[in-house]
Design a protein around this motif. Structure first.
Motif, PDB file in Angstrom:
ATOM      1  N   CYS A   1       0.887  -1.168  -0.131  1.00  0.00           N
ATOM      2  CA  CYS A   1       0.056   0.069   0.075  1.00  0.00           C
ATOM      3  C   CYS A   1       0.859   1.090   0.048  1.00  0.00           C
ATOM      4  CB  CYS A   1      -0.844  -0.045   1.027  1.00  0.00           C
ATOM      5  SG  CYS A   1      -0.014  -0.024   2.642  1.00  0.00           S
TER       6      CYS A   1
ATOM      7  N   CYS B   1      -5.319  -2.333   3.479  1.00  0.00           N
ATOM      8  CA  CYS B   1      -4.278  -3.224   3.314  1.00  0.00           C
ATOM      9  C   CYS B   1      -4.217  -4.195   4.542  1.00  0.00           C
ATOM     10  CB  CYS B   1      -3.079  -2.301   3.105  1.00  0.00           C
ATOM     11  SG  CYS B   1      -1.559  -3.283   3.023  1.00  0.00           S
TER      12      CYS B   1
ATOM     13  N   ARG C   1       0.093   3.831   2.878  1.00  0.00           N
ATOM     14  CA  ARG C   1      -1.164   4.311   2.741  1.00  0.00           C
ATOM     15  C   ARG C   1      -2.319   3.883   3.606  1.00  0.00           C
ATOM     16  NH1 ARG C   1      -0.597   8.663  -0.719  1.00  0.00           N
ATOM     17  NH2 ARG C   1       1.087   8.467  -1.811  1.00  0.00           N
TER      18      ARG C   1
ATOM     19  N   LEU D   1      -5.399  -0.133  -0.336  1.00  0.00           N
ATOM     20  CA  LEU D   1      -4.814  -0.592  -1.711  1.00  0.00           C
ATOM     21  C   LEU D   1      -5.534   0.293  -2.640  1.00  0.00           C
ATOM     22  CD1 LEU D   1      -5.206  -4.331  -0.868  1.00  0.00           C
ATOM     23  CD2 LEU D   1      -3.029  -3.014  -0.786  1.00  0.00           C
ATOM     24  N   LYS D   2      -5.042   0.075  -3.945  1.00  0.00           N
ATOM     25  CA  LYS D   2      -5.692   0.951  -4.913  1.00  0.00           C
ATOM     26  C   LYS D   2      -7.048   0.548  -5.104  1.00  0.00           C
ATOM     27  CE  LYS D   2      -1.664   1.582  -8.044  1.00  0.00           C
ATOM     28  NZ  LYS D   2      -0.765   1.105  -8.732  1.00  0.00           N
ATOM     29  N   ASN D   3      -7.607  -0.676  -5.078  1.00  0.00           N
ATOM     30  CA  ASN D   3      -9.231  -0.665  -5.058  1.00  0.00           C
ATOM     31  C   ASN D   3      -9.960  -0.385  -3.807  1.00  0.00           C
ATOM     32  OD1 ASN D   3      -8.775  -2.547  -2.782  1.00  0.00           O
ATOM     33  ND2 ASN D   3      -9.158  -4.387  -4.164  1.00  0.00           N
TER      34      ASN D   3
END
Ligand SMILES: [Zn+2]
Length: 361
Positions: free
Chosen positions: A104, A116, A107, A110-112
């Motif tokens: 991640c 995380c 962050r 996750l991108k979706n």
């Protein structure tokens, strides 16, 4: 999990990212000072990247060839850079940004958009801390139950042995954990004499649910009423006492141990009612453990609590003899071992000899 805790965790991610970036800048400076060509190459790469966008905008028809051309140049520069780094023996990923979590990039998401695993783990860690359970959970969980510790002699009044009873209780507790997310109004009330495994069973449930990422709060009733008093009557550390108080209502599972050891009066009565009732209305589950019998509970607490609240609890009776005494007999072996170990160390230190320990039976 309350908002403040989540915010604290997210702030810690922000700090991690800032640190990763500033660490990278330091490493870059270090490398640039020793190998100035690397700085020139990095500059060129970033200039190429910037001019690429401009070129594509001005010549949209030639987009493909422009991109390929730029890519080739960038690759060439990167190869040159790698060669130089290698030549000066700079470690391979020294000029890459170093995140704690590469999934991640520190962050937490996750991108979706999903959390995380590192974020989930932090929530669990916080939950452990807040639940007051972290110390005992390693030794007390479903995998450490040993039914052979319980007698297999039938107790006539119960028409079963403590061993049969504990196996039944384990299965009730395991289903409780399994169906925890279901809206099934399942709450448990453990009762029975001291030392029959009630607290142990509470810990097993707590451990399983904490591991699944639920916020579990474990308090003795004595401590719980202290928290309530702190919040209502004292102005010590407002932020903490408010959090502690709110957690009693908001946590996924509240375990109240040793109910009945506090001084029951109209204050504790109405507060207990308030907590249990609010939790029931919000579909939050509660486990109560007590040495009192249901009859004694009815006498100790106002009738409205008993009839309206305890009605929603599944009564689980613990039977048998005090396990702590049974365990002590088994524990003696370890005690003797420890005794010898301790004194063998002392003996080394002070040359104390001829120490003998005779076991009392
Ligand atoms: Zn992560």
């Amino acid at each position: 999990m309350n908002e403040v805790t989540i915010r604290d965790i997210l702030t810690s991610y922000e700090r991690k990212r800032d640190k990763a970036e500033s660490d990278l800048e330091m490493r870059k400076k270090d490398v640039y000072s020793q190998i100035p060509e690397i700085e020139e190459i990095d500059d060129e790469i970033s200039k190429l990247g910037l001019s690429l966008a401009k070129l594509v905008l001005l010549n949209p028809k030639d987009k493909e060839s422009i991109v390929i051309d730029a890519q080739n140049k960038i690759n060439e520069l990167k190869e040159k850079k790698e060669y130089l780094l290698d030549k000066f023996k700079v470690p391979k990923k020294y000029l890459d940004i170093q995140y704690d979590c590469n999934l991640c990039k520190d962050r937490g998401f996750l991108k979706n958009g999903n959390k995380c695993n590192c974020f989930k783990q932090q929530i669990i860690n916080e939950a452990y801390k807040m639940s007051n359970l972290s110390r005992m959970l390693d030794s007390q969980n479903f995998s450490t139950i040993d039914p052979s510790m319980f007698s297999d002699e039938i107790i006539p009044e119960a028409n079963m042995s403590p061993q049969q009873s504990i196996l039944e209780i384990v299965s009730i507790c395991e289903s409780f954990v399994l169906d925890f997310d279901k809206d099934n109004d399942e709450n448990l009330l453990f009762y029975g004499d001291t030392g029959l495994g009630k607290t142990f069973m509470c810990n097993c449930i707590a451990k399983s649910l904490l591991d699944k990422g639920h916020l579990v709060i474990y308090q003795t009733s004595f401590k719980m009423f202290e928290i309530i008093e702190d919040y209502k009557f004292k102005n010590t550390d407002e932020h903490i006492s408010k959090d502690n108080y709110n957690n009693l209502f908001e946590c996924d599972l509240l375990i109240i141990d040793d109910l009945g050891t506090e001084l029951a009066n109209s204050f504790t009565n109405s507060e207990l009612f308030n907590i249990l009732n609010t939790r029931l209305l919000n579909g939050k589950k509660t486990i109560i453990s007590t040495n009192l019998t249901p009859l004694q509970l009815g006498e100790a607490y106002a009738q409205r609590i008993f009839s309206r609240i305890f009605d929603k609890f599944r009564m689980v009776k613990f039977i048998g003899k005090d396990l702590r005494w049974e365990q002590k007999k088994v524990g003696d072996k370890y005690y003797i071992f420890y005794f010898f170990y301790y004194f063998s160390l002392k003996a080394k230190k002070f040359s104390c000899t001829n120490f003998k320990y005779k076991k009392n039976s």
